[in-house]
Design a protein around this motif. Structure first.
Motif, PDB file in Angstrom:
ATOM      1  N   TYR A 242      95.551   8.236  13.117  1.00  0.00           N
ATOM      2  CA  TYR A 242      95.951   9.559  12.631  1.00  0.00           C
ATOM      3  C   TYR A 242      97.417   9.805  12.956  1.00  0.00           C
ATOM      4  O   TYR A 242      97.982   9.205  13.886  1.00  0.00           O
ATOM      5  CB  TYR A 242      95.077  10.653  13.259  1.00  0.00           C
ATOM      6  N   ALA A 243      98.012  10.732  12.208  1.00  0.00           N
ATOM      7  CA  ALA A 243      99.443  10.996  12.358  1.00  0.00           C
ATOM      8  C   ALA A 243      99.794  11.517  13.745  1.00  0.00           C
ATOM      9  O   ALA A 243     100.886  11.243  14.254  1.00  0.00           O
ATOM     10  CB  ALA A 243      99.908  11.987  11.294  1.00  0.00           C
ATOM     11  N   ASN A 244      98.897  12.272  14.394  1.00  0.00           N
ATOM     12  CA  ASN A 244      99.214  12.778  15.728  1.00  0.00           C
ATOM     13  C   ASN A 244      99.419  11.617  16.713  1.00  0.00           C
ATOM     14  O   ASN A 244     100.251  11.709  17.629  1.00  0.00           O
ATOM     15  CB  ASN A 244      98.127  13.723  16.234  1.00  0.00           C
ATOM     16  N   GLU A 245      98.691  10.502  16.510  1.00  0.00           N
ATOM     17  CA  GLU A 245      98.873   9.334  17.374  1.00  0.00           C
ATOM     18  C   GLU A 245     100.244   8.702  17.147  1.00  0.00           C
ATOM     19  O   GLU A 245     100.892   8.248  18.101  1.00  0.00           O
ATOM     20  CB  GLU A 245      97.770   8.312  17.106  1.00  0.00           C
TER      21      GLU A 245
ATOM     22  N   GLU B   5      96.502  23.676   0.664  1.00  0.00           N
ATOM     23  CA  GLU B   5      95.294  23.684  -0.161  1.00  0.00           C
ATOM     24  C   GLU B   5      94.267  22.661   0.319  1.00  0.00           C
ATOM     25  O   GLU B   5      93.348  22.298  -0.413  1.00  0.00           O
ATOM     26  CB  GLU B   5      95.672  23.447  -1.632  1.00  0.00           C
ATOM     27  N   ILE B   6      94.442  22.217   1.561  1.00  0.00           N
ATOM     28  CA  ILE B   6      93.502  21.353   2.270  1.00  0.00           C
ATOM     29  C   ILE B   6      93.627  19.888   1.819  1.00  0.00           C
ATOM     30  O   ILE B   6      93.631  19.591   0.623  1.00  0.00           O
ATOM     31  CB  ILE B   6      92.030  21.822   2.130  1.00  0.00           C
ATOM     32  N   HIS B   7      93.728  19.003   2.776  1.00  0.00           N
ATOM     33  CA  HIS B   7      93.817  17.562   2.490  1.00  0.00           C
ATOM     34  C   HIS B   7      92.574  17.129   1.717  1.00  0.00           C
ATOM     35  O   HIS B   7      91.457  17.535   2.040  1.00  0.00           O
ATOM     36  CB  HIS B   7      93.924  16.779   3.804  1.00  0.00           C
ATOM     37  N   PRO B   8      92.744  16.295   0.692  1.00  0.00           N
ATOM     38  CA  PRO B   8      91.592  15.920  -0.146  1.00  0.00           C
ATOM     39  C   PRO B   8      90.481  15.206   0.609  1.00  0.00           C
ATOM     40  O   PRO B   8      89.335  15.193   0.152  1.00  0.00           O
ATOM     41  CB  PRO B   8      92.217  15.023  -1.228  1.00  0.00           C
ATOM     42  N   GLN B   9      90.797  14.613   1.763  1.00  0.00           N
ATOM     43  CA  GLN B   9      89.765  13.913   2.535  1.00  0.00           C
ATOM     44  C   GLN B   9      89.224  14.747   3.695  1.00  0.00           C
ATOM     45  O   GLN B   9      88.367  14.264   4.453  1.00  0.00           O
ATOM     46  CB  GLN B   9      90.320  12.589   3.061  1.00  0.00           C
ATOM     47  N   ALA B  10      89.696  15.976   3.829  1.00  0.00           N
ATOM     48  CA  ALA B  10      89.222  16.831   4.923  1.00  0.00           C
ATOM     49  C   ALA B  10      87.797  17.297   4.655  1.00  0.00           C
ATOM     50  O   ALA B  10      87.437  17.610   3.513  1.00  0.00           O
ATOM     51  CB  ALA B  10      90.140  18.035   5.088  1.00  0.00           C
ATOM     52  N   LYS B  11      86.982  17.346   5.703  1.00  0.00           N
ATOM     53  CA  LYS B  11      85.601  17.794   5.553  1.00  0.00           C
ATOM     54  C   LYS B  11      85.527  19.303   5.364  1.00  0.00           C
ATOM     55  O   LYS B  11      84.712  19.805   4.579  1.00  0.00           O
ATOM     56  CB  LYS B  11      84.780  17.364   6.768  1.00  0.00           C
ATOM     57  N   THR B  12      86.369  20.033   6.101  1.00  0.00           N
ATOM     58  CA  THR B  12      86.400  21.496   5.986  1.00  0.00           C
ATOM     59  C   THR B  12      87.832  21.985   6.130  1.00  0.00           C
ATOM     60  O   THR B  12      88.701  21.263   6.644  1.00  0.00           O
ATOM     61  CB  THR B  12      85.547  22.171   7.076  1.00  0.00           C
ATOM     62  N   ALA B  13      88.076  23.209   5.702  1.00  0.00           N
ATOM     63  CA  ALA B  13      89.399  23.807   5.877  1.00  0.00           C
ATOM     64  C   ALA B  13      89.728  23.953   7.354  1.00  0.00           C
ATOM     65  O   ALA B  13      90.881  23.764   7.775  1.00  0.00           O
ATOM     66  CB  ALA B  13      89.444  25.163   5.179  1.00  0.00           C
TER      67      ALA B  13
ATOM     68  N   SER C 202      88.633  22.104   9.944  1.00  0.00           N
ATOM     69  CA  SER C 202      88.967  20.828  10.578  1.00  0.00           C
ATOM     70  C   SER C 202      90.350  20.351  10.145  1.00  0.00           C
ATOM     71  O   SER C 202      91.103  19.793  10.958  1.00  0.00           O
ATOM     72  CB  SER C 202      87.914  19.768  10.244  1.00  0.00           C
ATOM     73  N   ASP C 203      90.714  20.597   8.904  1.00  0.00           N
ATOM     74  CA  ASP C 203      92.041  20.211   8.423  1.00  0.00           C
ATOM     75  C   ASP C 203      93.126  20.953   9.182  1.00  0.00           C
ATOM     76  O   ASP C 203      94.137  20.373   9.574  1.00  0.00           O
ATOM     77  CB  ASP C 203      92.140  20.493   6.921  1.00  0.00           C
ATOM     78  N   LEU C 204      92.910  22.236   9.421  1.00  0.00           N
ATOM     79  CA  LEU C 204      93.877  23.028  10.178  1.00  0.00           C
ATOM     80  C   LEU C 204      93.981  22.528  11.613  1.00  0.00           C
ATOM     81  O   LEU C 204      95.080  22.455  12.180  1.00  0.00           O
ATOM     82  CB  LEU C 204      93.480  24.504  10.144  1.00  0.00           C
ATOM     83  N   GLN C 205      92.859  22.156  12.204  1.00  0.00           N
ATOM     84  CA  GLN C 205      92.876  21.644  13.573  1.00  0.00           C
ATOM     85  C   GLN C 205      93.650  20.328  13.659  1.00  0.00           C
ATOM     86  O   GLN C 205      94.384  20.090  14.629  1.00  0.00           O
ATOM     87  CB  GLN C 205      91.448  21.453  14.085  1.00  0.00           C
ATOM     88  N   TYR C 206      93.507  19.466  12.647  1.00  0.00           N
ATOM     89  CA  TYR C 206      94.268  18.218  12.622  1.00  0.00           C
ATOM     90  C   TYR C 206      95.770  18.507  12.552  1.00  0.00           C
ATOM     91  O   TYR C 206      96.581  17.819  13.187  1.00  0.00           O
ATOM     92  CB  TYR C 206      93.851  17.353  11.428  1.00  0.00           C
ATOM     93  N   PHE C 207      96.129  19.515  11.778  1.00  0.00           N
ATOM     94  CA  PHE C 207      97.544  19.889  11.704  1.00  0.00           C
ATOM     95  C   PHE C 207      98.053  20.363  13.071  1.00  0.00           C
ATOM     96  O   PHE C 207      99.136  19.951  13.518  1.00  0.00           O
ATOM     97  CB  PHE C 207      97.750  20.987  10.660  1.00  0.00           C
ATOM     98  N   VAL C 208      97.281  21.186  13.738  1.00  0.00           N
ATOM     99  CA  VAL C 208      97.671  21.682  15.057  1.00  0.00           C
ATOM    100  C   VAL C 208      97.827  20.509  16.038  1.00  0.00           C
ATOM    101  O   VAL C 208      98.745  20.505  16.870  1.00  0.00           O
ATOM    102  CB  VAL C 208      96.647  22.707  15.580  1.00  0.00           C
ATOM    103  N   GLN C 209      96.972  19.502  15.937  1.00  0.00           N
ATOM    104  CA  GLN C 209      97.084  18.328  16.808  1.00  0.00           C
ATOM    105  C   GLN C 209      98.419  17.620  16.596  1.00  0.00           C
ATOM    106  O   GLN C 209      99.053  17.168  17.563  1.00  0.00           O
ATOM    107  CB  GLN C 209      95.929  17.362  16.536  1.00  0.00           C
TER     108      GLN C 209
END
Length: 284
Positions: free
Chosen positions: A118-121, A143-151, A153-160
């Motif tokens: 992942y990009a955070n790594e 508008e949420i990553h096309p492979q994200a399971k939910t909005a 979780s996508d936001l949490q990945y961004f915060v990471q």
């Protein structure tokens, strides 16, 4: 229409594949200098392909165009050793900005994923290797990553990614300003304070735009699709309409306090410059 304060303007290019394309890209980069861009960024192909061309293009921009350059780095297919080598090579050329991405997996990809999932790594690794030398950009998806399971979780990945050490973010392009505003507000509620710069895609070709959007998950509102479809083969009218749409989008973003605009140029200058003139960013 005018921007009331200086904006952080950046433009994105892809590496040219031929000498003719390289010559044309140099001309485009020279024309876009009138925007006084903060930097030019350069992409790479899926799976890290075109990496050598990305390096050559970035070094040429930094050395000969006179605009700070930012290479894209990808997790897909990358190892710690090759990223370490690239970081050292870029430091030697006084390149101090990086766009750190997970990257796209090529169709039918059978290769090794790489040392980073992942990009955070990747961001964490760059920080561990080089400290604060690089200004690190990451991607954001209003508008949420096309492979994200939910909005969520996508936001949490961004915060990471932000917490890993990102300095700013560039969004995927969009044509719904409310999606951007909502995303920024939600990120700020989770403690994000870095600039989140909207990505802007000028509209030059309907078929190309729909193809890009289907892959990256960017939504083309139904009203916009139908209007673009109505122009059929009238390219000039489609582009004139697209310039109005993108200008109005940018103006709304500016009126609501964005600190910059990142133009996906597709190695062209005309449409970006026409939007910029409409916004009062350069003389008419």
């Amino acid at each position: 229409m005018t921007a009331t304060k200086p904006l952080w303007i950046s433009c994105e290019f892809f590496p040219p594949r031929t000498d003719e394309a390289a010559t044309k890209l140099k001309q485009v980069q020279a024309r876009l200098k009138v925007l006084n861009p903060t930097y030019y960024s350069v992409t790479f192909g899926a799976g890290g392909s075109t990496q050598e061309k990305t390096y050559e293009t970035v070094v040429d921009i930094q050395s000969n165009v006179g605009i700070p350059a930012a290479p894209h780095l990808s997790c897909i297919g990358s190892t710690r050793d090759n990223i370490r080598q690239l970081l050292k090579a870029y430091q030697e050329k006084n390149i101090s900005r990086i766009v750190a991405l997970r990257g796209d997996q090529p169709s039918g990809w059978a290769g090794r994923l790489g040392d980073f999932n992942y990009a955070n790594e990747l961001v964490e690794f760059i920080r561990a290797e080089t400290g604060q030398y690089f200004h690190i950009e990451v991607a954001a998806y209003p508008e949420i990553h096309p492979q994200a399971k939910t909005a969520e979780s996508d936001l949490q990945y961004f915060v990471q990614k932000v917490n890993a050490g990102a300095d700013s973010a560039i969004t995927q392009y969009f044509y719904n300003a409310d999606a951007y505003f909502y995303f920024v507000e939600a990120a700020q509620k989770l403690g994000v304070t870095i600039p989140i710069i909207p990505g802007i895609m000028p509209i030059s070709n309907y078929e190309q735009l729909t193809r890009f959007s289907d892959v990256c998950g960017a939504d083309i509102p139904r009203w916009l699709r139908k209007r673009l479809e109505s122009f059929s083969d009238d390219k000039a009218s489609l582009q004139a309409f697209g310039i109005d749409v993108v200008t109005n989008l940018c103006q709304r973003l500016i009126d609501n306090g964005v600190t910059g605009l990142h133009f996906y140029s597709l190695n062209q200058s005309e449409l970006t410059l026409r939007v910029a003139r409409n916004l009062g960013l350069i003389p008419a």
